[in-house]
Motif scaffolding. Structure first.
Motif, mmCIF file in Angstrom:
data_model
loop_
_atom_site.group_PDB
_atom_site.id
_atom_site.type_symbol
_atom_site.label_atom_id
_atom_site.label_comp_id
_atom_site.label_asym_id
_atom_site.label_seq_id
_atom_site.Cartn_x
_atom_site.Cartn_y
_atom_site.Cartn_z
ATOM 1 N N ALA A 218 -17.939 12.256 -23.129
ATOM 2 C CA ALA A 218 -17.610 11.023 -23.850
ATOM 3 C C ALA A 218 -18.570 9.894 -23.486
ATOM 4 C CB ALA A 218 -16.167 10.609 -23.539
ATOM 5 N N SER A 219 -18.907 9.764 -22.207
ATOM 6 C CA SER A 219 -19.848 8.709 -21.800
ATOM 7 C C SER A 219 -21.237 8.979 -22.364
ATOM 8 C CB SER A 219 -19.897 8.591 -20.276
ATOM 9 O OG SER A 219 -20.328 9.798 -19.682
ATOM 10 N N ALA A 220 -21.633 10.260 -22.446
ATOM 11 C CA ALA A 220 -22.936 10.608 -23.028
ATOM 12 C C ALA A 220 -22.960 10.316 -24.527
ATOM 13 C CB ALA A 220 -23.250 12.085 -22.777
ATOM 14 N N TYR A 221 -21.837 10.566 -25.202
ATOM 15 C CA TYR A 221 -21.754 10.275 -26.645
ATOM 16 C C TYR A 221 -21.945 8.774 -26.900
ATOM 17 C CZ TYR A 221 -19.704 9.287 -31.192
ATOM 18 O OH TYR A 221 -19.493 8.811 -32.465
ATOM 19 N N LEU A 222 -21.230 7.943 -26.136
ATOM 20 C CA LEU A 222 -21.348 6.494 -26.297
ATOM 21 C C LEU A 222 -22.750 6.019 -25.924
ATOM 22 C CD1 LEU A 222 -17.895 5.355 -24.845
ATOM 23 C CD2 LEU A 222 -18.559 5.508 -27.252
ATOM 24 N N PHE A 223 -23.326 6.635 -24.887
ATOM 25 C CA PHE A 223 -24.680 6.283 -24.458
ATOM 26 C C PHE A 223 -25.696 6.611 -25.554
ATOM 27 C CE2 PHE A 223 -28.550 7.348 -21.818
ATOM 28 C CZ PHE A 223 -28.788 6.064 -21.381
ATOM 29 N N GLY A 224 -25.547 7.756 -26.188
ATOM 30 C CA GLY A 224 -26.452 8.142 -27.269
ATOM 31 C C GLY A 224 -26.327 7.218 -28.468
ATOM 32 N N MET A 225 -25.097 6.944 -28.887
ATOM 33 C CA MET A 225 -24.894 6.070 -30.041
ATOM 34 C C MET A 225 -25.353 4.653 -29.764
ATOM 35 S SD MET A 225 -23.755 7.932 -32.479
ATOM 36 C CE MET A 225 -23.236 6.677 -33.641
ATOM 37 N N MET B 257 -41.112 8.193 -38.598
ATOM 38 C CA MET B 257 -42.167 7.784 -37.670
ATOM 39 C C MET B 257 -41.974 6.343 -37.180
ATOM 40 S SD MET B 257 -43.747 10.443 -37.147
ATOM 41 C CE MET B 257 -44.945 9.710 -36.030
ATOM 42 N N GLU B 258 -41.458 5.465 -38.046
ATOM 43 C CA GLU B 258 -41.232 4.082 -37.623
ATOM 44 C C GLU B 258 -40.163 4.026 -36.533
ATOM 45 O OE1 GLU B 258 -39.934 -0.252 -39.514
ATOM 46 O OE2 GLU B 258 -40.609 1.368 -40.836
ATOM 47 N N SER B 259 -39.103 4.828 -36.707
ATOM 48 C CA SER B 259 -38.059 4.893 -35.679
ATOM 49 C C SER B 259 -38.605 5.501 -34.399
ATOM 50 C CB SER B 259 -36.871 5.722 -36.186
ATOM 51 O OG SER B 259 -36.272 5.124 -37.315
ATOM 52 N N GLY C 43 -23.787 3.801 -36.139
ATOM 53 C CA GLY C 43 -24.222 4.689 -37.216
ATOM 54 C C GLY C 43 -24.964 3.936 -38.299
ATOM 55 N N ALA C 44 -24.491 2.719 -38.591
ATOM 56 C CA ALA C 44 -25.181 1.878 -39.573
ATOM 57 C C ALA C 44 -26.566 1.491 -39.064
ATOM 58 C CB ALA C 44 -24.348 0.625 -39.859
ATOM 59 N N ASN C 45 -26.673 1.181 -37.771
ATOM 60 C CA ASN C 45 -27.985 0.866 -37.189
ATOM 61 C C ASN C 45 -28.941 2.042 -37.288
ATOM 62 O OD1 ASN C 45 -27.241 -1.701 -36.474
ATOM 63 N ND2 ASN C 45 -26.864 -1.235 -34.328
ATOM 64 N N ILE C 46 -28.407 3.247 -37.147
ATOM 65 C CA ILE C 46 -29.241 4.444 -37.203
ATOM 66 C C ILE C 46 -29.708 4.731 -38.622
ATOM 67 C CG2 ILE C 46 -29.206 6.964 -36.922
ATOM 68 C CD1 ILE C 46 -27.294 6.517 -34.540
ATOM 69 N N LEU C 47 -28.803 4.571 -39.584
ATOM 70 C CA LEU C 47 -29.105 4.979 -40.962
ATOM 71 C C LEU C 47 -29.770 3.889 -41.795
ATOM 72 C CD1 LEU C 47 -25.832 6.947 -41.789
ATOM 73 C CD2 LEU C 47 -28.056 7.886 -41.139
ATOM 74 N N GLY D 273 -28.806 3.525 -30.946
ATOM 75 C CA GLY D 273 -28.928 3.143 -32.344
ATOM 76 C C GLY D 273 -30.229 3.501 -33.021
ATOM 77 N N ASN D 274 -30.780 4.672 -32.701
ATOM 78 C CA ASN D 274 -32.053 5.096 -33.279
ATOM 79 C C ASN D 274 -31.947 6.582 -33.617
ATOM 80 O OD1 ASN D 274 -34.897 6.253 -33.177
ATOM 81 N ND2 ASN D 274 -35.368 4.081 -32.972
ATOM 82 N N ILE D 275 -32.356 6.962 -34.815
ATOM 83 C CA ILE D 275 -32.146 8.327 -35.271
ATOM 84 C C ILE D 275 -32.863 9.369 -34.420
ATOM 85 C CG2 ILE D 275 -34.080 8.389 -36.916
ATOM 86 C CD1 ILE D 275 -32.115 9.913 -38.810
#
Length: 325
Positions: free
Chosen positions: A191-198, A141-143, A312-316, A201-203
Protein backbone atom coordinates in the motif's frame (compact mmCIF):
# COMPACT_ATOMS: atom_id res chain seq x y z
CA UNK A 1 -22.61 -7.57 9.08
CA UNK A 2 -19.36 -8.27 10.93
CA UNK A 3 -17.36 -7.98 7.68
CA UNK A 4 -19.09 -4.69 6.81
CA UNK A 5 -18.28 -3.18 10.21
CA UNK A 6 -14.66 -4.31 10.03
CA UNK A 7 -14.22 -2.92 6.50
CA UNK A 8 -15.74 0.42 7.51
CA UNK A 9 -13.33 0.68 10.43
CA UNK A 10 -10.41 -0.28 8.18
CA UNK A 11 -11.40 2.35 5.60
CA UNK A 12 -11.32 5.02 8.30
CA UNK A 13 -7.93 3.85 9.57
CA UNK A 14 -6.42 3.61 6.07
CA UNK A 15 -7.87 6.98 5.11
CA UNK A 16 -6.03 8.94 7.81
CA UNK A 17 -2.45 8.64 6.44
CA UNK A 18 -3.70 9.07 2.87
CA UNK A 19 -5.54 12.24 3.89
CA UNK A 20 -2.27 13.49 5.39
CA UNK A 21 -0.60 12.72 2.04
CA UNK A 22 -3.28 14.73 0.22
CA UNK A 23 -2.76 17.67 2.57
CA UNK A 24 1.00 17.52 2.02
CA UNK A 25 0.46 17.40 -1.75
CA UNK A 26 -1.59 20.59 -1.47
CA UNK A 27 1.05 22.26 0.72
CA UNK A 28 3.76 21.31 -1.76
CA UNK A 29 1.89 22.77 -4.74
CA UNK A 30 1.09 26.02 -2.90
CA UNK A 31 4.72 26.39 -1.75
CA UNK A 32 6.08 25.72 -5.25
CA UNK A 33 3.66 28.21 -6.84
CA UNK A 34 4.43 30.96 -4.31
CA UNK A 35 8.19 30.50 -4.66
CA UNK A 36 7.85 30.47 -8.47
CA UNK A 37 5.87 33.73 -8.41
CA UNK A 38 8.40 35.39 -6.11
CA UNK A 39 11.28 34.14 -8.26
CA UNK A 40 9.60 35.37 -11.45
CA UNK A 41 9.09 38.83 -9.94
CA UNK A 42 12.73 39.05 -8.82
CA UNK A 43 13.91 37.90 -12.25
CA UNK A 44 11.63 40.37 -14.06
CA UNK A 45 12.86 43.28 -11.94
CA UNK A 46 16.47 42.29 -12.50
CA UNK A 47 15.97 41.98 -16.25
CA UNK A 48 14.40 45.40 -16.83
CA UNK A 49 17.70 46.84 -18.02
CA UNK A 50 18.69 43.77 -20.04
CA UNK A 51 19.24 44.04 -23.80
CA UNK A 52 18.25 40.40 -24.37
CA UNK A 53 15.21 39.69 -26.51
CA UNK A 54 11.82 38.79 -25.06
CA UNK A 55 12.08 35.16 -26.18
CA UNK A 56 15.48 34.75 -24.52
CA UNK A 57 14.24 36.34 -21.30
CA UNK A 58 11.15 34.15 -21.28
CA UNK A 59 13.21 30.99 -21.78
CA UNK A 60 15.60 32.08 -19.02
CA UNK A 61 12.71 32.77 -16.64
CA UNK A 62 11.08 29.37 -17.35
CA UNK A 63 14.39 27.57 -16.79
CA UNK A 64 14.97 29.50 -13.55
CA UNK A 65 11.52 28.62 -12.25
CA UNK A 66 11.74 24.95 -13.26
CA UNK A 67 15.14 24.54 -11.58
CA UNK A 68 14.08 26.21 -8.34
CA UNK A 69 13.77 23.60 -5.61
CA UNK A 70 13.19 25.91 -2.64
CA UNK A 71 9.42 25.48 -2.82
CA UNK A 72 9.79 21.70 -2.46
CA UNK A 73 12.27 22.14 0.41
CA UNK A 74 9.95 24.56 2.25
CA UNK A 75 7.05 22.15 1.72
CA UNK A 76 9.10 19.31 3.22
CA UNK A 77 9.88 21.42 6.30
CA UNK A 78 6.24 22.49 6.70
CA UNK A 79 5.12 18.89 6.20
CA UNK A 80 7.47 17.58 8.89
CA UNK A 81 6.40 20.29 11.36
CA UNK A 82 2.74 19.44 10.70
CA UNK A 83 3.48 15.73 11.19
CA UNK A 84 5.32 16.52 14.43
CA UNK A 85 2.33 18.47 15.75
CA UNK A 86 -0.08 15.69 14.71
CA UNK A 87 1.79 12.54 15.74
CA UNK A 88 3.95 14.06 18.50
CA UNK A 89 7.66 13.76 19.25
CA UNK A 90 7.75 10.07 20.22
CA UNK A 91 6.32 8.93 16.89
CA UNK A 92 8.50 11.22 14.74
CA UNK A 93 11.79 10.68 16.56
CA UNK A 94 11.47 7.21 18.10
CA UNK A 95 8.69 4.96 16.80
CA UNK A 96 9.25 5.25 13.06
CA UNK A 97 13.01 4.74 13.51
CA UNK A 98 12.77 1.39 15.28
CA UNK A 99 15.05 -1.31 13.86
CA UNK A 100 13.63 -4.84 13.59
CA UNK A 101 17.03 -6.41 12.90
CA UNK A 102 20.57 -5.21 12.18
CA UNK A 103 21.67 -4.46 8.62
CA UNK A 104 24.79 -6.35 7.56
CA UNK A 105 27.20 -4.90 4.96
CA UNK A 106 26.53 -7.80 2.56
CA UNK A 107 22.78 -7.33 2.85
CA UNK A 108 23.05 -3.59 2.18
CA UNK A 109 25.28 -4.21 -0.87
CA UNK A 110 22.79 -6.77 -2.20
CA UNK A 111 19.83 -4.45 -1.64
CA UNK A 112 21.71 -1.58 -3.31
CA UNK A 113 22.30 -3.73 -6.42
CA UNK A 114 18.64 -4.77 -6.48
CA UNK A 115 17.54 -1.15 -6.01
CA UNK A 116 19.77 0.23 -8.78
CA UNK A 117 18.79 -2.63 -11.11
CA UNK A 118 15.34 -1.03 -11.14
CA UNK A 119 16.84 1.51 -13.55
CA UNK A 120 17.35 -1.27 -16.11
CA UNK A 121 13.73 -2.32 -15.71
CA UNK A 122 12.75 1.35 -15.99
CA UNK A 123 14.60 1.66 -19.31
CA UNK A 124 13.04 -1.51 -20.74
CA UNK A 125 9.53 -0.56 -19.66
CA UNK A 126 9.78 3.01 -21.00
CA UNK A 127 11.09 1.79 -24.35
CA UNK A 128 8.21 -0.68 -24.57
CA UNK A 129 5.69 2.00 -23.61
CA UNK A 130 7.15 4.42 -26.16
CA UNK A 131 6.84 1.78 -28.89
CA UNK A 132 3.19 1.13 -27.97
CA UNK A 133 2.32 4.83 -27.81
CA UNK A 134 4.06 5.42 -31.17
CA UNK A 135 1.57 3.01 -32.73
CA UNK A 136 -1.14 5.57 -31.90
CA UNK A 137 0.97 8.58 -32.98
CA UNK A 138 1.68 9.48 -29.36
CA UNK A 139 4.88 9.76 -27.33
CA UNK A 140 5.95 9.67 -23.70
CA UNK A 141 9.36 11.24 -24.30
CA UNK A 142 8.34 14.55 -22.68
CA UNK A 143 7.27 12.70 -19.53
CA UNK A 144 10.52 10.70 -19.66
CA UNK A 145 12.65 13.86 -19.90
CA UNK A 146 10.74 15.37 -16.98
CA UNK A 147 11.31 12.24 -14.87
CA UNK A 148 15.02 11.90 -15.65
CA UNK A 149 16.12 15.55 -15.60
CA UNK A 150 19.34 16.04 -13.62
CA UNK A 151 19.18 18.94 -11.11
CA UNK A 152 21.24 21.89 -12.32
CA UNK A 153 20.78 24.24 -9.37
CA UNK A 154 21.83 24.10 -5.73
CA UNK A 155 18.24 24.13 -4.48
CA UNK A 156 17.18 21.22 -6.72
CA UNK A 157 20.33 19.29 -5.77
CA UNK A 158 19.53 19.75 -2.08
CA UNK A 159 15.92 18.69 -2.61
CA UNK A 160 16.49 15.68 -4.88
CA UNK A 161 19.56 14.35 -3.05
CA UNK A 162 18.76 15.19 0.57
CA UNK A 163 15.36 16.70 1.40
CA UNK A 164 13.25 14.36 -0.79
CA UNK A 165 14.86 11.10 0.45
CA UNK A 166 14.52 12.24 4.07
CA UNK A 167 10.96 13.52 4.05
CA UNK A 168 9.59 10.99 1.55
CA UNK A 169 10.87 8.19 3.76
CA UNK A 170 9.39 9.84 6.86
CA UNK A 171 6.06 10.22 5.04
CA UNK A 172 5.78 6.95 3.12
CA UNK A 173 7.87 4.45 5.10
CA UNK A 174 7.40 6.26 8.42
CA UNK A 175 3.85 7.56 8.73
CA UNK A 176 2.07 5.44 6.10
CA UNK A 177 3.91 2.11 6.37
CA UNK A 178 4.08 2.16 10.20
CA UNK A 179 0.38 3.06 10.42
CA UNK A 180 -0.59 0.19 8.11
CA UNK A 181 1.90 -2.39 9.39
CA UNK A 182 -0.34 -3.71 12.22
CA UNK A 183 -2.68 -4.96 9.49
CA UNK A 184 0.05 -6.99 7.81
CA UNK A 185 3.65 -6.32 6.85
CA UNK A 186 3.19 -7.20 3.17
CA UNK A 187 0.02 -5.16 2.95
CA UNK A 188 1.81 -2.15 4.44
CA UNK A 189 4.71 -2.53 1.99
CA UNK A 190 2.36 -2.84 -1.00
CA UNK A 191 0.00 0.00 0.00
CA UNK A 192 2.81 2.45 0.81
CA UNK A 193 4.53 1.58 -2.50
CA UNK A 194 1.26 2.16 -4.39
CA UNK A 195 0.84 5.63 -2.85
CA UNK A 196 4.53 6.36 -3.43
CA UNK A 197 4.22 5.45 -7.12
CA UNK A 198 1.06 7.48 -7.67
CA UNK A 199 2.53 10.46 -5.79
CA UNK A 200 5.16 10.93 -8.53
CA UNK A 201 2.36 11.62 -11.03
CA UNK A 202 4.30 10.66 -14.16
CA UNK A 203 3.37 7.90 -16.59
CA UNK A 204 6.94 6.61 -16.80
CA UNK A 205 8.16 7.48 -13.30
CA UNK A 206 5.16 6.17 -11.34
CA UNK A 207 5.68 2.46 -12.24
CA UNK A 208 9.37 2.81 -11.37
CA UNK A 209 8.57 4.57 -8.10
CA UNK A 210 6.11 1.78 -7.24
CA UNK A 211 8.80 -0.87 -7.87
CA UNK A 212 11.47 0.89 -5.81
CA UNK A 213 8.82 1.65 -3.20
CA UNK A 214 8.44 -2.10 -2.69
CA UNK A 215 12.20 -2.40 -2.06
CA UNK A 216 12.26 0.62 0.26
CA UNK A 217 9.18 -0.68 2.08
CA UNK A 218 10.83 -4.07 2.55
CA UNK A 219 13.99 -2.42 3.92
CA UNK A 220 11.98 -0.22 6.30
CA UNK A 221 9.79 -3.09 7.50
CA UNK A 222 12.57 -5.66 7.89
CA UNK A 223 15.42 -3.39 9.04
CA UNK A 224 14.50 0.24 9.71
CA UNK A 225 13.34 3.41 8.01
CA UNK A 226 16.84 4.81 8.52
CA UNK A 227 18.33 2.21 6.18
CA UNK A 228 15.59 2.89 3.62
CA UNK A 229 16.53 6.56 3.83
CA UNK A 230 20.22 5.78 3.27
CA UNK A 231 19.38 3.58 0.27
CA UNK A 232 17.14 6.31 -1.16
CA UNK A 233 19.90 8.90 -0.76
CA UNK A 234 22.53 6.66 -2.36
CA UNK A 235 20.27 6.12 -5.36
CA UNK A 236 19.40 9.80 -5.80
CA UNK A 237 22.96 10.99 -5.28
CA UNK A 238 24.54 8.39 -7.54
CA UNK A 239 22.03 8.23 -10.38
CA UNK A 240 20.45 11.65 -10.03
CA UNK A 241 23.43 13.96 -9.78
CA UNK A 242 26.81 12.73 -8.56
CA UNK A 243 27.57 10.35 -11.42
CA UNK A 244 26.82 13.03 -14.00
CA UNK A 245 29.01 15.58 -12.23
CA UNK A 246 31.89 13.11 -11.84
CA UNK A 247 31.81 12.17 -15.53
CA UNK A 248 30.88 15.57 -16.97
CA UNK A 249 34.38 16.13 -18.37
CA UNK A 250 34.26 12.89 -20.36
CA UNK A 251 32.84 12.55 -23.88
CA UNK A 252 29.10 11.90 -24.06
CA UNK A 253 29.68 8.35 -25.29
CA UNK A 254 31.96 7.58 -22.33
CA UNK A 255 29.39 8.98 -19.89
CA UNK A 256 26.70 6.79 -21.40
CA UNK A 257 28.92 3.70 -21.25
CA UNK A 258 29.75 4.29 -17.56
CA UNK A 259 26.06 4.74 -16.73
CA UNK A 260 25.06 1.58 -18.62
CA UNK A 261 27.92 -0.39 -17.05
CA UNK A 262 26.74 0.63 -13.58
CA UNK A 263 23.08 -0.11 -14.25
CA UNK A 264 23.54 -3.43 -16.02
CA UNK A 265 26.39 -4.49 -13.72
CA UNK A 266 24.06 -4.07 -10.76
CA UNK A 267 21.30 -5.83 -12.69
CA UNK A 268 23.47 -8.89 -13.34
CA UNK A 269 24.56 -8.89 -9.69
CA UNK A 270 20.92 -8.60 -8.58
CA UNK A 271 19.90 -11.55 -10.76
CA UNK A 272 22.72 -13.67 -9.34
CA UNK A 273 21.84 -12.68 -5.77
CA UNK A 274 18.15 -13.48 -6.23
CA UNK A 275 19.04 -16.79 -7.90
CA UNK A 276 21.25 -17.81 -4.98
CA UNK A 277 18.65 -16.61 -2.45
CA UNK A 278 15.64 -17.93 -4.37
CA UNK A 279 14.49 -20.31 -1.62
CA UNK A 280 14.50 -17.55 0.98
CA UNK A 281 12.69 -15.22 -1.44
CA UNK A 282 10.01 -17.81 -2.23
CA UNK A 283 9.53 -18.53 1.47
CA UNK A 284 9.17 -14.82 2.20
CA UNK A 285 6.66 -14.32 -0.63
CA UNK A 286 4.54 -17.22 0.63
CA UNK A 287 4.50 -16.10 4.25
CA UNK A 288 1.96 -13.66 5.67
CA UNK A 289 -0.25 -13.08 2.64
CA UNK A 290 -2.26 -9.87 2.37
CA UNK A 291 -5.79 -10.16 3.72
CA UNK A 292 -8.41 -9.40 1.02
CA UNK A 293 -10.41 -7.30 3.49
CA UNK A 294 -7.44 -5.00 3.92
CA UNK A 295 -6.95 -4.61 0.17
CA UNK A 296 -10.66 -3.99 -0.43
CA UNK A 297 -10.89 -1.48 2.43
CA UNK A 298 -7.74 0.34 1.32
CA UNK A 299 -8.79 0.84 -2.30
CA UNK A 300 -12.38 1.76 -1.31
CA UNK A 301 -11.24 4.36 1.23
CA UNK A 302 -12.50 7.81 0.11
CA UNK A 303 -9.07 9.39 0.67
CA UNK A 304 -7.33 6.74 -1.45
CA UNK A 305 -9.95 7.12 -4.21
CA UNK A 306 -9.57 10.93 -4.26
CA UNK A 307 -5.77 10.68 -4.21
CA UNK A 308 -5.80 8.12 -7.05
CA UNK A 309 -8.08 10.31 -9.17
CA UNK A 310 -5.95 13.45 -8.65
CA UNK A 311 -2.66 11.73 -9.39
CA UNK A 312 -4.21 9.74 -12.24
CA UNK A 313 -5.27 13.02 -13.81
CA UNK A 314 -1.69 14.31 -13.45
CA UNK A 315 -0.43 11.20 -15.21
CA UNK A 316 -2.92 11.23 -18.08
CA UNK A 317 -3.36 14.98 -18.67
CA UNK A 318 -0.01 15.50 -20.52
CA UNK A 319 -0.84 12.64 -22.87
CA UNK A 320 -4.33 13.99 -23.56
CA UNK A 321 -2.94 17.46 -24.20
CA UNK A 322 -0.36 16.05 -26.62
CA UNK A 323 -3.17 14.39 -28.59
CA UNK A 324 -5.36 17.51 -28.62
CA UNK A 325 -2.52 19.91 -29.47
Amino acid sequence: MHKLIVCQRLRREFGKPTLALLIYYGIMNVAVILVAIADAVVFALGSMQSDAGMDALTDAMIHRIMSNGWGYIFASIIGFVALLIWKKTHFCFVEIWKADRPMKPGSFAALTCIFISGQALFQLVTEGMEWIFNLFDMSIMESLESATAVPDSLSMFLYVSLAAPVFEEVLFRGLILRTLQPYGKKFAIFASAYLFGMFHGNIVQSPYAFAVGLVLGYVAAEYSMGWAMVLHMVNNLLLGDSLGRITQFLPAMAQEMIFLALIWGCTIAAILIMTVKRKELIAYMRSGRMHPWCLKSFFSSPSVIVFTCIMGANILLPLLLSVIV
